[in-house]
Design an enzyme around this catalytic site. Structure first.
Site, PDB file in Angstrom:
ATOM      1  N   CYS A 104       0.846  -1.199   0.000  1.00 21.13           N
ATOM      2  CA  CYS A 104       0.000   0.000   0.000  1.00 21.13           C
ATOM      3  C   CYS A 104       0.884   1.252   0.000  1.00 21.13           C
ATOM      4  O   CYS A 104       1.567   1.531  -0.971  1.00 21.13           O
ATOM      5  CB  CYS A 104      -0.956  -0.049   1.187  1.00 21.13           C
ATOM      6  SG  CYS A 104      -2.330   1.091   1.021  1.00 21.13           S
ATOM      7  N   HIS A 238      -3.496  -5.517   0.922  1.00 24.89           N
ATOM      8  CA  HIS A 238      -2.814  -5.794   2.185  1.00 24.89           C
ATOM      9  C   HIS A 238      -2.776  -7.284   2.509  1.00 24.89           C
ATOM     10  O   HIS A 238      -3.727  -7.798   3.108  1.00 24.89           O
ATOM     11  CB  HIS A 238      -3.550  -5.089   3.324  1.00 24.89           C
ATOM     12  CG  HIS A 238      -3.378  -3.611   3.334  1.00 24.89           C
ATOM     13  ND1 HIS A 238      -2.383  -2.981   4.040  1.00 24.89           N
ATOM     14  CD2 HIS A 238      -4.086  -2.627   2.720  1.00 24.89           C
ATOM     15  CE1 HIS A 238      -2.479  -1.664   3.864  1.00 24.89           C
ATOM     16  NE2 HIS A 238      -3.503  -1.418   3.071  1.00 24.89           N
ATOM     17  N   GLU A 240      -1.203  -8.745   4.838  1.00 30.81           N
ATOM     18  CA  GLU A 240      -1.200  -8.977   6.295  1.00 30.81           C
ATOM     19  C   GLU A 240      -2.623  -8.964   6.847  1.00 30.81           C
ATOM     20  O   GLU A 240      -2.856  -9.390   7.971  1.00 30.81           O
ATOM     21  CB  GLU A 240      -0.313  -7.938   7.003  1.00 30.81           C
ATOM     22  CG  GLU A 240      -0.872  -6.531   7.136  1.00 30.81           C
ATOM     23  CD  GLU A 240      -0.768  -5.684   5.864  1.00 30.81           C
ATOM     24  OE1 GLU A 240      -0.389  -6.228   4.803  1.00 30.81           O
ATOM     25  OE2 GLU A 240      -1.087  -4.483   5.936  1.00 30.81           O
TER      26      GLU A 240
END
Lengths: 277, 784
Positions: A104, A238, A240
């Site tokens: 990002c 993302h 994660e």
């Protein structure tokens, strides 16, 4: 080397804010992540025991967020602070084939640094691409589905089969990847020939499908790219945030296993580091 | 009246006036208060006069300003204390660990969670972007100053109708569309930048909010038990360290501004009361504060809220029984030329006050320096219970703590109030309209339609802990969920669920039952995802308390909140009162926003609202459906006035909570959604939209002897629609019966349509894709 000895620097400045979950992703896999403020690499306002060097780490990650507020182009300030003093080190770091991940805002930083797209050299003086304002002209937080299109160059996706479909969510206002307008096609061709396209936005059936599946209007539906060596990787979504299956927005409909779709990114790079160093 | 003679300039070096209270008449005392904008009334001004008479000197401007802040409505709750004490305080107090800037409750054996909920109404009405942004900034400081990591925002918002014709916008008021966009942008730009997910909230539109929109902000935090820190000094000699942003003229008199009605020139006169937000100072400020606290370097901690330095310095010392000496010279300023009183009461954002012992000072300053956060020593805690302020080597303020920070006791202060008798008008009879059309119109209604436009502006996933999202269902076919669930700890599957509710239409018709309904809905929402209700927060937004009927609404609402919460054993862990939500033309409907927090034992068992599979049974669970049509969306749509709003029965609710939670625990439930605005019809619609699967139900067994339009659209409390996993019907029914939870099987999930029958006669038959299109576009079409 062993996974537990892999040191990962989670870089941050003011406004970096996805550092905890990025840290957790590496930690859960047994690696040794550490939060590192950019000033620790620049040796400003640090005690001796706080000073760090990029070569102390086997991997650098620049997490998401709004570094320095992103009041000008996303990532530009973070990149400028880094490049002025660390430019040479970074170039050496990449040449030695240590991996760098930008998610990002981190992707924006890597682009502003000139490390991405990295088509024929490690680092360009001026940025060679930009992550422009979304076509919708607004910040959007929504699930996105990515198709893995890399043939094996990218060290962050070597554990993901080609054409695999993955749910990795997006949340950004500036994610539309653009190249110099007169050279869009040329750049795309080079990226594809070099095997630098890693992820493209698709719908649940794996088709390129426009908004909202492509949340920002990115050129050729590109969500993530790597450099020509394959060790610098940037993506807008993302990983994660879907480390566990329970983080998927539709997990109550599709309960399968505990493993989320984003986890393989972290597993891949750790695997690469363990084998390579 | 010549006021000038009462303001005596004291020196040429900086701006300081002595105010001659001794020779002022009563009329002049009021005039002084007005001119200084400190909103103190005559009795208070006289009390101050007496105090300084004893001291044998007149006060300085900074002293009067400080008292104005310390004693204002906002700080002392002088109108609300009596009714709050009578009804709302004292419920399950043993659960509350502490209640300072935020309430603190146990999460598990090693952790606390804390939460706060506040209003930021007037600033947002004048400057929506800045007002909302700083509202977010303020509430996050309340959490951080308890030593907790903020993990979630909640943003309930109330505006006038978005399609209001421009000619109907009152003078001095901004158009609801402008306010709505400004507020959402403000929350987005601040909340997203500091990396805290916005998880829940409410968006409601009603004529009553045209002149005075409401912006409430809530925040939840998590901490290890040993990290809890208090807003009070530990010992004399503790050093005051000012940390964070600079002090400027923004946010002067924010507290007193919140304690008066908005007028048509509020725009001009009150702009300076709105602070300016800077999330990129805040984000590292959170880091340094939490890092210093985790390392045990802080003795006390408080955020700068209403009243600025004045309140912070005073309260940190006062609550520990000490005093304070403060030097204003060191305070970093945004601009030159601020008068000392301006520095003392400014409410500039992004500031925290640390209390640090001598030995830890260097370490604290070093950590701040690393994050480029300004930190300066500004004073120390002293033994005497006195606040003294110095500027350029002169003492400019000296007041006894008990007088200044202790403030007047308003415990027995009772504003007059009248309680409205319930209106008794006979509901007129009417023919049942075409219900296919009614359902379509309801789904199009802005208070029911899809809120994606708002929700996707906010990052609800940052920090990676959001396990049940605010929007639930098939990817890019999502629908509204009842509550959002986060998993705050890395090594535990225990979750926190959050929701926020109020139904203003019920409230304006009956503040007592309306308040009960808010608590019922809050519990319903929590239970829907599998959370056991644990605590409540209230943000009480009301009109002018000096008007007896508005005060009466406040009493009734408090009585309702208290009765319902007491019966359920749920404490109010924190709250906020906001009066004077009136403008020239309109007062807001009484709006006691209720935020509820629930505990999920294991987030892997959570349930969402979207239908999962075809061929599953559909149940209506809970209280009987009754003809309680007052304030319903159905009546509002067809223009009928109803008397009876939904009532509440705590016993039934408690049984239902037990029944449904045990069914979720046993993993029998495929989807669950509470019945609220628009009744069963809208509830089922939202479930089918999220799952992209149809449903067929029959109303035969619903609410005996009711007309089928009432069955379908009644908003009676304590009801859920539940889809049961294949083959689990029997087990489910047995479990509910055991828990005395009423239920009826009313239908099953089918292919592509939503079909509603009454005793086999079809009254609604619509395609799911069709109702989705109607429902999802309303706000997009207006806001673009």
């Amino acid at each position: 080397m062993k996974q537990k000895d892999v040191k990962v620097a989670i870089l941050r400045i003011e406004g970096t804010n996805c550092e905890q979950e990025s840290y957790d992703a590496f930690k859960r896999l047994g690696a040794s992540p550490e939060f590192v403020h950019l000033k620790q690499l620049l040796h400003i306002d640090c005690n001796i025991d706080e000073k760090r060097d990029v070569f102390d780490f086997h991997c650098l990650m620049i997490p998401g967020g709004f570094s320095a507020g992103d009041y000008i182009r996303g990532g530009a300030i973070f990149a400028a602070r880094m490049k002025s003093k660390l430019g040479k080190d970074l170039e050496k770091y990449v040449r030695q084939e240590y991996p760098i991940l930008g998610v990002c805002n981190g992707f924006q930083v890597l682009t502003e640094l000139g490390l991405l797209p990295g088509i024929d050299r490690i680092m360009t003086k001026v940025p060679d691409a930009v992550l422009n304002i979304n076509d919708s002209d607004r910040f959007e937080c929504r699930p996105t589905i990515l198709k893995h299109e890399n043939n094996g160059k990218c060290v962050f996706t070597n554990k993901i089969p080609k054409n695999d479909i993955r749910l990795i969510p997006s949340a950004h206002a500036e994610g539309k990847l653009l190249f110099p307008l007169d050279k869009q096609k040329e750049y795309l061709e080079k990226l594809e020939n070099n095997d630098q396209v890693v992820f493209r936005y698709v719908d649940t059936d794996g088709n390129y499908a426009g908004y909202p599946w492509n949340p920002n209007g990115s050129f050729s539906n590109i969500a993530g790219i790597c450099n020509y060596i394959g060790n610098v990787f940037g993506m807008m979504p993302h990983p994660e945030r879907t480390f566990y299956h329970f983080q998927h927005p539709d997990w109550t409909q599709t309960k399968l296993s505990d493993v989320g779709n984003g986890r393989a990114i972290f597993e891949s790079v750790l695997d690469y580091i363990c084998k390579r160093f | 009246m010549n006021l000038e003679r009462l303001f005596k300039k004291k020196n040429d070096e900086f701006l300081l006036y002595e105010i001659d209270l001794f020779s002022a008449t009563d009329e002049e005392l009021i005039a002084i208060s007005d001119r200084m904008g400190i909103a103190l009334d005559l009795s208070e001004m006289k009390k101050i006069k007496d105090y300084f008479k004893k001291k044998k000197r007149n006060p300085n401007d900074i002293e009067l300003e400080a008292l104005g802040q310390a004693w204002s409505e906002h700080c002392c709750y002088k109108s609300s204390k009596v009714p709050l004490k009578k009804y709302v305080f004292g419920i399950e107090e043993k659960k509350i660990i502490t209640r300072e800037d935020a309430g603190v409750i146990e999460f598990d054996k090693d952790h606390y969670y804390c939460a706060a909920l506040e209003s930021h109404n007037h600033p947002s009405a004048v400057e929506p972007y800045g007002g909302a942004a700083t509202g977010v900034g303020g509430i996050v400081r309340d959490i951080v100053c308890m030593g907790a990591q903020p993990i979630a925002y909640i943003d309930p918002l109330f505006f006038g109708p978005l399609d209001l014709p421009y000619k109907d916008v009152p003078k001095g008021t901004k158009h609801p569309r402008f306010l709505f966009k400004g507020v959402v942008d403000g929350i987005r730009d601040y909340g997203n930048r500091i990396g805290i997910p916005t998880l829940s909230g409410q968006v409601y539109f009603h004529e009553g909010y045209t002149g005075n929109c409401l912006v409430n902000v809530g925040c939840i935090g998590i901490m290890k038990k040993k990290e809890l820190i208090h807003s009070r000094a530990k010992a004399p000699g503790n050093i005051y360290v000012y940390v964070g942003g600079k002090t400027g003229r923004d946010g002067i008199h924010g507290v007193t501004f919140a304690s008066a009605e908005l007028t048509d020139d509020s725009e001009e006169s009150s702009r300076s009361a709105v602070q300016v937000g800077d999330p990129i100072t805040k984000e590292p400020l959170i880091h340094v504060t939490l890092e210093c606290n985790r390392k045990g370097l802080l003795e006390g901690l408080k955020d700068f809220g209403g009243g600025g330095l004045s309140c912070v310095c005073g309260e940190l010392a006062y609550d520990a029984g000490f005093g304070a000496e403060i030097y204003l010279d060191n305070i970093p300023l945004k601009e030159e030329g601020l008068a000392p009183w301006e520095i003392w009461v400014s409410e500039s954002q992004e500031r925290m006050m640390f209390l640090v012992s001598e030995e830890n000072l260097d370490t604290v300053l070093h950590i701040c320096k690393q994050w480029d956060v300004t930190a300066v020593v500004v004073g120390k805690v002293i033994c005497e219970k006195i606040t003294r302020v110095f500027y350029k080597d002169r003492k400019i303020l000296e007041m006894d703590m008990d007088f200044f920070t202790g403030g007047p006791e308003y415990d027995t202060y009772k504003r007059p109030f009248t309680i409205q008798k319930n209106r008794k008008s006979k509901e007129k009879d009417f023919k049942i309209p075409d219900l296919n059309q009614v359902l379509k119109d309801l789904l199009k209604n802005i208070n029911i339609a899809y809120k994606e436009w708002v929700i996707r502006h906010y990052d609800h996933e940052v920090r990676g802990n959001t396990f049940i999202k605010p929007l639930q269902g098939k990817l890019n076919f999502e629908s509204h969920g009842d509550a959002t669930v986060i998993k705050p700890l890395e090594k535990s599957f225990r979750g926190l669920a959050v929701t926020a509710n109020i139904n203003p239409r019920f409230m304006e018709r009956d503040p007592y039952w309306g308040a009960c309904s808010a608590i019922d809905e809050t519990c319903r929402n929590l239970v829907s995802v599998g959370a056991s209700p644990d605590s409540l927060l209230d943000c009480l937004n009301f009109g002018n308390p000096e008007k007896p009927d508005k005060m009466g609404e406040f009493y009734e609402a408090c009585r309702g909140l208290g009765d319902a919460a007491r019966d359920l054993g749920l404490p109010f862990m924190s709250g906020n009162v906001s009066f004077y939500n009136e403008s020239v033309k309109t007062a807001v409907p009484p709006t006691p926003e209720i935020m509820g927090i629930g505990i999920v034992p294991d987030i892997r068992k959570c349930v969402t609202s979207d239908i999962k599979n075809q061929g599953n049974s559909i149940y209506l669970v809970g209280k009987a459906t009754e003809k309680e049509m007052g304030g319903s969306e159905y009546y509002s749509l067809i223009g009928i006035e109803g008397d009876i709003v939904p009532r509440f029965d705590a016993e039934v609710l408690k049984n239902c909570l037990r029944g449904i939670l045990s069914a979720i625990e046993k993993e029998l439930i495929a989807s669950c959604h509470d019945v609220s605005e628009g009744g069963i019809a809208v509830c089922i619609s939202e479930m089918t939209i999220g799952g992209n699967i149809g449903t067929e139900i029959d109303l035969l067994k619903v609410g005996a002897n009711l007309r089928y339009d009432f069955k379908l659209f009644s908003e009676s409390n304590t009801r859920w629609i539940i889809e049961i996993k294949k083959g689990k019907d029997k087990e489910f029914e047995k479990l509910l019966s055991k828990n005395k939870t009423p239920f009826e099987k009313i239908g099953k999930t089918i292919n592509k349509n939503i079909i509603i029958k009454d005793n086999n006669k079809t009254i609604i038959n619509l395609k799911v894709t069709k109702i989705r299109d109607i429902w999802k576009n309303t706000i997009w079409n207006i806001m673009g």
